[in-house]
Design an enzyme around this catalytic site. Structure first.
Site, PDB file in Angstrom:
ATOM      1  N   GLN A  10       0.825  -1.201   0.000  1.00  0.00           N
ATOM      2  CA  GLN A  10       0.000   0.000   0.000  1.00  0.00           C
ATOM      3  C   GLN A  10       0.863   1.257   0.000  1.00  0.00           C
ATOM      4  O   GLN A  10       1.936   1.291   0.589  1.00  0.00           O
ATOM      5  CB  GLN A  10      -0.890   0.003   1.236  1.00  0.00           C
ATOM      6  CG  GLN A  10      -2.044  -0.966   1.149  1.00  0.00           C
ATOM      7  CD  GLN A  10      -2.946  -0.890   2.363  1.00  0.00           C
ATOM      8  OE1 GLN A  10      -3.042  -1.818   3.138  1.00  0.00           O
ATOM      9  NE2 GLN A  10      -3.629   0.220   2.520  1.00  0.00           N
ATOM     10  N   SER A  91       5.128  -5.788   2.920  1.00  0.00           N
ATOM     11  CA  SER A  91       3.833  -5.840   3.593  1.00  0.00           C
ATOM     12  C   SER A  91       2.831  -6.625   2.746  1.00  0.00           C
ATOM     13  O   SER A  91       3.008  -7.821   2.505  1.00  0.00           O
ATOM     14  CB  SER A  91       3.343  -4.422   3.889  1.00  0.00           C
ATOM     15  OG  SER A  91       2.195  -4.433   4.692  1.00  0.00           O
ATOM     16  N   LEU A  92       1.794  -5.970   2.249  1.00  0.00           N
ATOM     17  CA  LEU A  92       0.828  -6.631   1.368  1.00  0.00           C
ATOM     18  C   LEU A  92       1.524  -7.357   0.215  1.00  0.00           C
ATOM     19  O   LEU A  92       1.089  -8.431  -0.218  1.00  0.00           O
ATOM     20  CB  LEU A  92      -0.148  -5.595   0.813  1.00  0.00           C
ATOM     21  CG  LEU A  92      -0.949  -6.035  -0.414  1.00  0.00           C
ATOM     22  CD1 LEU A  92      -2.032  -6.996   0.000  1.00  0.00           C
ATOM     23  CD2 LEU A  92      -1.492  -4.855  -1.168  1.00  0.00           C
ATOM     24  N   ARG A 116      -8.248  -9.112   4.731  1.00  0.00           N
ATOM     25  CA  ARG A 116      -7.190  -8.506   5.545  1.00  0.00           C
ATOM     26  C   ARG A 116      -7.386  -6.998   5.651  1.00  0.00           C
ATOM     27  O   ARG A 116      -7.252  -6.408   6.722  1.00  0.00           O
ATOM     28  CB  ARG A 116      -5.827  -8.831   4.921  1.00  0.00           C
ATOM     29  CG  ARG A 116      -4.603  -8.263   5.651  1.00  0.00           C
ATOM     30  CD  ARG A 116      -3.343  -8.695   4.913  1.00  0.00           C
ATOM     31  NE  ARG A 116      -2.093  -8.271   5.536  1.00  0.00           N
ATOM     32  CZ  ARG A 116      -1.397  -7.188   5.201  1.00  0.00           C
ATOM     33  NH1 ARG A 116      -1.853  -6.398   4.231  1.00  0.00           N
ATOM     34  NH2 ARG A 116      -0.254  -6.901   5.805  1.00  0.00           N
ATOM     35  N   HIS A 200       1.245  -2.883  11.019  1.00  0.00           N
ATOM     36  CA  HIS A 200       2.407  -3.579  11.590  1.00  0.00           C
ATOM     37  C   HIS A 200       2.716  -3.185  13.029  1.00  0.00           C
ATOM     38  O   HIS A 200       3.723  -3.610  13.575  1.00  0.00           O
ATOM     39  CB  HIS A 200       3.642  -3.415  10.697  1.00  0.00           C
ATOM     40  CG  HIS A 200       3.413  -3.888   9.301  1.00  0.00           C
ATOM     41  ND1 HIS A 200       3.264  -5.224   8.991  1.00  0.00           N
ATOM     42  CD2 HIS A 200       3.245  -3.215   8.142  1.00  0.00           C
ATOM     43  CE1 HIS A 200       3.030  -5.340   7.697  1.00  0.00           C
ATOM     44  NE2 HIS A 200       3.003  -4.131   7.163  1.00  0.00           N
ATOM     45  N   GLN A 249       3.108 -11.153  10.529  1.00  0.00           N
ATOM     46  CA  GLN A 249       3.475  -9.941   9.793  1.00  0.00           C
ATOM     47  C   GLN A 249       2.517  -8.795  10.074  1.00  0.00           C
ATOM     48  O   GLN A 249       2.904  -7.625  10.069  1.00  0.00           O
ATOM     49  CB  GLN A 249       3.493 -10.267   8.296  1.00  0.00           C
ATOM     50  CG  GLN A 249       3.942  -9.147   7.384  1.00  0.00           C
ATOM     51  CD  GLN A 249       2.983  -8.928   6.241  1.00  0.00           C
ATOM     52  OE1 GLN A 249       1.862  -8.471   6.444  1.00  0.00           O
ATOM     53  NE2 GLN A 249       3.419  -9.270   5.035  1.00  0.00           N
TER      54      GLN A 249
END
Length: 315
Positions: A10, A91-92, A116, A200, A249
């Site tokens: 993102q 991340s994603l 998510r 996170h 994560q």
């Protein structure tokens, strides 16, 4: 030439992203159509027109970014080039990397990241969470700044993106206190980011159980290409271990510097970013200056990446 492919998360999204590639390669719109069947809305239209600003809302951003990354990967595969030695995603983007590695099916991943996004959005009420970028301080300095700024709230270092570039996350007031302390410590820049979900950070623990259940509902296979995970820059083969890394994560830091350094140690000479923008390409180059880099978000980027892999040029 050993090379790796990385996928952004993102923050790299933009209206009408990858439009040039979409006009040249049918894989883009085909991938969007597959995702739309899972999502129940027109993903291509969302990316082109951004109705009601949805492209920047987490539950829509995540499947859009996943689909864009997978579409570029499919274009790359169609060119019959040597495969990468390693994969990773920020991340994603870790989910995108697992799709590219044939560890999770694209259809399963689309539903998984859409869920998510919803879980993350609901874990912290709108307006209560924040993230900020801190530039010019060492990792330990930022960790201490967060500790001192937290008081009775939460603010933590959550993205170790490149040397002296760290993202923090937590409650709005605690993040603002950390910005002020970071500036007092000599940060060259400390700015609030335009996001409301403190990704996170430990505040995401509220979504842990829901995400774990969602992950358990999809089939995970051993990756065909090793994927370095955000939590520790290590690859995993066992499906249960991959599932646990994805769950963990959500509320642990992204260790991007460690990932880039691990790739370099493994002999990677070039890193290709598949998706919109050049964020990861820049972070990788700042971490290891010797790396050759290409951002594949256009026809020229695709050609540059091909030349790098075939050893016809350098960056």
């Amino acid at each position: 030439m050993k090379y790796a492919v990385v996928f952004p998360g993102q923050g790299s999204q933009s209206i009408n992203m990858l439009s040039e590639l979409a006009s040249e390669y049918e894989q883009i719109n085909q991938t969007y159509a597959e995702a739309s069947e899972v999502l129940g809305y027109d993903l291509a239209g969302l990316i082109r027109e951004n109705p009601e600003g949805k492209l920047n809302q987490t539950e829509y951003t995540q499947p859009a970014m996943l689909s864009v990354g997978v579409a570029v990967w499919r274009i790359w595969q169609s060119r019959n080039l040597p495969p990468p030695s390693l994969l990773a995603g920020h991340s994603l983007g870790e989910y995108t990397a697992l799709v590219a590695a044939n560890s999770i099916s694209f259809q399963d991943a689309v539903g998984l990241v859409a869920a998510r996004g919803r879980f993350m959005q609901s874990a912290v009420p709108p307006g209560q969470g924040a993230m900020a970028a801190i530039l010019g301080l060492e990792d330990d300095q930022v960790i201490l700044v967060c500790r001192d700024a937290a008081e009775d709230e939460v603010v933590e270092a959550v993205n170790f993106n490149s040397p002296n570039q760290i993202v923090i996350a937590g409650t709005v007031k605690a993040v603002q206190r950390a910005i002020d302390l970071a500036e007092a410590e000599g940060a060259t820049r400390a700015i609030m980011l335009p996001v409301s979900v403190p990704s996170h950070s430990s505040l995401m623990l509220a979504a842990d159980t829901q995400l774990a259940q969602q992950i358990a509902s999809v089939t995970i296979r051993p990756p065909a290409i090793p994927v370095l995970h955000n939590i520790d820059a290590q690859a995993r083969n066992e499906p249960d271990a991959i599932a646990e890394a994805l769950r963990s994560q959500l509320h642990n830091p992204v260790r991007w510097v460690d990932i880039v350094q691990a790739m370099h140690t493994d002999g990677i000479e070039s890193i290709l970013e598949f998706g919109p923008g050049k964020v990861l390409a820049g972070l990788c180059k700042r971490t290891i200056k010797e790396l050759n880099i290409a951002a594949v978000d256009s026809v020229s980027g695709l050609n540059k990446a091909k030349d790098l892999v075939l050893g016809e040029s350098s960056a």
